[in-house]
Write a protein that holds these residues in place. Structure first.
Motif: not given
Lengths: 432, 409
Positions: B48, B96, B99, B103, B107-110, B121
């Motif tokens: 991120p 999913r 995800c 999202d 912002d999509g980060y994992v 985060h």
């Protein structure tokens, strides 16, 4: 679409209950939603194992993709009539990004691919660190590989007698204690050793793991043939004001790790000074000042773990290199043993790569079939491995204690006059 | 330093093309269009932005509640981390959903941890609260939490484990089902900081032990107890006999010849007296199956650790040599694990790991406190056994010591 056949799974259904996430519920619902026979067949076969307490997977099966000798594990059911959709259920190991950070865009694309070409069942992650795609047939393997490389920019991980996928802790991405850039080291080594990773040429598996500090969050010392553990050579950095804040109760010890139990007020003497394994710390109650005799510190991390706001590893950072850890098969479990006490690690890490080449050259030449490095080291002797094989100087840091037996394998050149003696001359001095 | 791609590769936002591989791969010309040895995607693109900005600049961290960490950077920036347990064995639908959460809030980060937890985060507290609420509400149809929050500090964090009956060919027990049963019972310890120190539990479904099971506070290990069977009519066709013989760590396998239908066949014989049931012969030779519904089960090993904190890393030791496989819930194994955990919790000092506690009180006291029967199986007779003998008169008088008044031989 063919009719979906469900199986009775009364034993497995018990595992849908309880608070911990249920893999049975997950797989069952996946099968329902996607009308996927594999989901039901895998549960059906597992139910059979739950009934008779034995696995129903056949032994091995060598499958793979062209040009690689690893990365795919062949798996066949021994109940193919009952569960035809999982007659073959191969595993694909996908090399994970260092420290297992992902973006959803990449993960979703893998999901789409795996729904299309596999069972839709995965492991995140396998024990070595790979992203595991669980369950596909041989005909799909090349297509999966083409999808991974062309559409995902991903590659297979290791399996068999090769370099296994290197793995690391989160390192500098989020941890204030990381003394080395674990992710960059892992990425660089993985890229540099692609051939060793994909084409088995070793006596047995070889694992590299990188931890940023002696807390060793990836268990490098317990499971890697080559363990890289960050450390520092200078003084622990102290913020005396923060130490006083811990003593005064303003900051929570161990970052709040003990918050659900009343352990009484923080006692720096009892919780830090007295627990220090080398007794190198002193808290001056009058001055309200913490002293560390850094020369005597063995960098166990306890004081730093307890007072993360006050103490930090020093600035002269590098890594300790240890070798030889493994699980029990064959000669018993081993922890890695110190080989290089302190190594500076700067990109492109040529010193590290050269050390690895040196180790591999010897092990590939001298290791027996299915002998892990740790076992080879034991067989030839740690002293010979350090001195004769690696050309390093033997130092007390290599052992916990020196040997207790005097059965030393002296070398002839060490002994004055050598080993050739004249028995006739001897008998002149000492008649029989 | 490798070049750092700042954003996730644009290739990931292009939709998956299910027909592309069939167009590219030509079985007649397998090298055509083949891309090899590209390695893993560069990690930097998946960090991120707040992590990229503060890479190597983190100053300190705090666990603000079980499962939630707050990291502070030298730059003044802050990141909150929410840690959730996962079953590790999961479907693409579960992925999913991860995800979708990533999202929505991140912002999509994992990120995944070494112990199969996921970490989300966020940078502000409002988002953090919303995320925690959201995670709590997500359940499977039969009521289990999809994303239990915890696994930090003095807790029982997620169990690292192997495949078991879902996918392995050499297991002596299941993995995912045993883990689920244990974590259901210890669930409160996952989401709280009640223990004296962190407790790392691990499971390996056979002695091959993929994972650092042998250095865990409490570990479950699948074991066999019957020597392998030998398929004389198949063995020479599917096995390299010299390799099988060499694979036995105790030299219990020797070559043999048998007559089947008037035909001489090369095979092997196993000296059952010498066999220690490691299963290595089966790994080498499919004609020597060792698994057995009655013979197989679990051993419990405790007191190991990986961290160098206070004391050096150490191996776990066998305290219960055998517990039968009891699917679907393994009640006996679960009962003993909970018992050991709670006796430890009651008696250990703050910061003391299971193994450090046992070494302080002595193993004899551990067996007494936990009420675990001590049997001959627990006295080592393999390599390095001597290191475990008690070569001093330092011991404690526990219920095990009965004065030897008369000795008749």
């Amino acid at each position: 679409m063919a009719e979906i056949k469900k199986h009775e799974t009364p034993l497995l259904d018990e595992l849908k209950k309880g608070p911990w996430p249920s893999f049975v519920d997950d797989i069952y619902n996946y099968g329902e939603k996607h009308k996927k026979q594999q989901g039901f067949d895998i549960l059906g076969q597992m139910e059979l194992s739950y009934k008779n307490k034995e696995t129903h997977w056949k032994h091995g099966g060598i499958v793979g993709v062209f040009g690689y000798g690893g990365g795919v594990i062949g798996r066949y059911s021994d109940q193919q009539e009952k569960f035809p959709s999982i007659w073959a259920f191969h595993t694909v190991r996908v090399n994970q990004p260092a420290a297992k950070w992902y973006h959803s865009s990449a993960l979703k694309k893998i999901c789409d691919m795996w729904d299309h070409r596999g069972s839709g069942i995965v492991n995140l992650h396998g024990s070595t660190g790979d992203l595991i795609l669980l369950g596909t047939v041989t005909e799909q393997l090349e297509y999966i590989f083409y999808d991974l490389t062309h559409q995902m920019k991903m590659d297979l991980g290791g399996s068999g007698s090769n370099l296994r996928t290197p793995e690391c802790c989160m390192g500098m991405s989020r941890c204030e204690w990381s003394c080395i850039d674990t992710q960059d080291i892992t990425y660089e080594l993985t890229m540099h050793f692609q051939d060793e990773l994909h084409r088995p040429a070793f006596p047995y598996k070889f694992k590299i793991k990188v931890s940023g500090c002696p807390n060793d969050c990836v268990a490098a010392i317990a499971r890697a043939d080559f363990s890289i553990i960050g450390t520092w050579g200078d003084d622990i950095k102290i913020d005396q004001e923060a130490v006083r804040a811990y003593v005064g109760g303003e900051l929570k010890p161990n970052a709040g790790a003990h918050s659900d139990r009343d352990w009484g007020p923080f006692d720096i003497k009892k919780e830090v000074i007295d627990l220090c394994p080398t007794k190198c710390m002193y808290w001056d109650e009058g001055q309200k000042k913490l002293y560390i005799n850094n020369k005597e510190c063995n960098r166990c991390m306890h004081c730093i773990n307890v007072m993360p706001e006050a103490l930090r590893p020093g600035d002269d950072r590098g890594a300790t290199i240890l070798m030889g850890a493994k699980a029990p098969i064959l000669e018993g479990a081993q922890l890695s043993t110190v080989i290089v006490p302190f190594m500076k690690l700067e990109p492109p890490y040529d010193n590290l790569k050269n050390l690895l080449y040196k180790v591999w050259d010897y092990w590939m030449e001298n290791g027996k079939n299915r002998e892990r490095l740790g076992e080879t080291i034991q067989r030839v002797g740690l002293n010979r491995f350090i001195v004769d094989v690696l050309g390093l100087e033997p130092i007390p840091q290599h052992v916990k204690e020196p040997r207790s037996n005097p059965y030393i394998f002296w070398k002839e050149e060490e002994v004055e006059g050598g080993w050739t003696r004249d028995i006739a001359e001897f008998r002149k001095r000492h008649p029989a | 330093m490798s070049e750092r791609p700042e954003r996730p590769d644009p290739i990931y936002t292009q939709p998956y093309d299910p027909t592309l591989a069939e167009k590219l791969y030509n079985p007649q010309k397998p090298m055509e269009n083949r891309i090899t040895d590209i390695g893993p995607p560069h990690y930097w693109q998946f960090l991120p932005p707040v992590i990229q900005r503060n890479y190597g600049k983190w100053k300190s961290h705090e666990i603000i509640q079980p499962g939630v960490l707050k990291y502070k950077s030298e730059s003044g920036e802050v990141v909150y981390v929410v840690r959730c347990g996962t079953p590790r064995l999961e479907t693409t639908d579960y992925l999913r959903e991860i995800c979708e959460i990533a999202d929505k809030y991140c912002d999509g980060y994992v990120r995944w941890t070494t112990r199969n937890n996921i970490e989300f985060h966020v940078t502000d507290e409002e988002k953090l609260r919303a995320l925690l609420e959201d995670l709590k509400s997500r359940k499977f149809p039969n009521g289990s939490y999809k994303f239990p929050v915890g696994g930090t500090g003095a807790s029982v964090t997620n169990i690292v484990h192997t495949q078991g009956w879902i996918h392995c060919h050499t297991p002596a027990t299941d993995a995912s089902g045993v883990v689920k049963s244990i974590m259901d019972e210890l669930f409160d310890y996952f989401g709280s900081h009640k223990l004296p120190a962190q407790v790392r539990i691990a499971l390996a479904c056979c002695l091959n032990m993929c994972g650092a099971v042998h250095c865990s506070d409490i570990a479950v290990v699948g074991i066999h107890r019957k020597p392998p069977m030998i398929e004389d009519d198949r063995l020479e066709k599917v096995c390299e006999i010299p390799l099988v013989i060499a694979a036995c760590p105790v030299g219990a396998i020797k070559p043999a010849t048998v007559e089947i239908g008037g035909e001489k066949r090369k095979t092997v014989r196993v000296n059952a007296e010498r066999c220690m049931f490691c299963g290595n012969c089966y790994t080498m030779c499919p004609a020597m199956p060792i698994s057995d519904g009655q013979g197989d089960g679990l051993a419990l090993v405790v007191g190991g650790k990986v961290s160098n904190r206070i004391t050096p890393p150490k191996f776990s030791k066998v305290v219960i040599p055998y517990i039968p496989n009891e699917p679907p819930r393994w009640p006996t194994a679960v009962k003993w694990i909970k018992k050991i955990l709670e006796v430890y919790s009651q008696h250990a000092n703050k910061y003391e790991r299971v193994g450090d506690w046992i070494e302080r009180i002595g193993w004899e006291r551990f067996f007494e406190l936990c009420d675990i029967p001590f049997t001959w199986h627990l006295i080592d007779d393999y390599r390095l056994a001597y290191d475990t003998y008690r070569t001093s008169v330092h011991f404690k008088f526990t219920k095990h010591v009965k004065p030897l008044v008369e000795y008749n031989y």
